[in-house]
Motif scaffolding. Sequence first.
Motif, PDB file in Angstrom:
ATOM      1  N   ILE A   1      39.401  38.503  51.438  1.00 31.81           N
ATOM      2  CA  ILE A   1      40.664  37.820  51.144  1.00 31.81           C
ATOM      3  C   ILE A   1      41.801  38.404  51.992  1.00 31.81           C
TER       4      ILE A   1
ATOM      5  N   TYR B   1      44.869  29.545  50.100  1.00 35.07           N
ATOM      6  CA  TYR B   1      44.267  29.038  48.872  1.00 35.07           C
ATOM      7  C   TYR B   1      42.821  28.597  49.094  1.00 35.07           C
TER       8      TYR B   1
ATOM      9  N   ALA C   1      35.674  33.173  47.866  1.00 27.81           N
ATOM     10  CA  ALA C   1      35.520  34.450  47.174  1.00 27.81           C
ATOM     11  C   ALA C   1      34.713  34.280  45.887  1.00 27.81           C
ATOM     12  N   ALA C   2      34.922  33.179  45.180  1.00 31.68           N
ATOM     13  CA  ALA C   2      34.167  32.923  43.948  1.00 31.68           C
ATOM     14  C   ALA C   2      32.681  32.754  44.250  1.00 31.68           C
TER      15      ALA C   2
ATOM     16  N   ALA D   1      40.663  30.520  50.537  1.00 28.88           N
ATOM     17  CA  ALA D   1      39.847  31.732  50.459  1.00 28.88           C
ATOM     18  C   ALA D   1      39.312  31.972  49.048  1.00 28.88           C
ATOM     19  N   PHE D   2      40.008  31.515  48.045  1.00 26.26           N
ATOM     20  CA  PHE D   2      39.620  31.851  46.675  1.00 26.26           C
ATOM     21  C   PHE D   2      38.334  31.169  46.216  1.00 26.26           C
TER      22      PHE D   2
ATOM     23  N   ALA E   1      33.057  33.675  37.713  1.00 26.40           N
ATOM     24  CA  ALA E   1      32.616  33.082  38.984  1.00 26.40           C
ATOM     25  C   ALA E   1      31.208  32.521  38.848  1.00 26.40           C
TER      26      ALA E   1
ATOM     27  N   SER F   1      43.950  36.444  54.968  1.00 24.63           N
ATOM     28  CA  SER F   1      45.406  36.298  54.905  1.00 24.63           C
ATOM     29  C   SER F   1      46.142  36.949  56.072  1.00 24.63           C
TER      30      SER F   1
END
Length: 176
Positions: free
Chosen positions: A116, A93, A99-100, A95-96, A173, A120
């Motif tokens: 991502i 969680y 990523a944004a 990573a998100f 984003a 993982s």
Amino acid sequence: MKLLKRYRFFLIAALFLSILVLRNRELGIEAISITGYSLKEMILVIPPIFVLLGLLDVWVPKETMIKYMGEDSGLKGILLAFLIGSAAAGPLYGAFPVAAVFMKKGVKFSNVLIFIGAWSTTKIPMLLFEISALGAKFALTRLLVDIPGIILIAYVLCTFADQAEIERIYKKAESM
């Protein structure tokens, strides 16, 4: 009313947890304990991630991110996405939000997906643990299967994803 709508999932979960405690006290207390542990873990992980994101946002210019991980980055962008994702620490969680910020900085969508995927499945500490617990042959075989698999999945998703939907994700984003 807006507040209720915003926190409806939390309130529903709290209601079910309360019902569980009333029906089976021991199981309910265990569920509360697990929830508390997870909350504590998130509180310890999320703030450092957001500090690092703030630094990334301020210190790394958008042009640099576009140059190294943008639309024309090619193999360099893929390797960098793998390197950053594999070297990252923390649960998935985390990573998100990263990523944004990548999207906000103009990183190519496939590179975001590769990042991502690397976060993982190809983390360096996980690889070292697998080598010690399951043997080098297993760990390296899994890694050699995962790397092309992540790239393949990222490009398949980019191929079949609606371009308007990808643009909507990038706009969301940017607004964060």
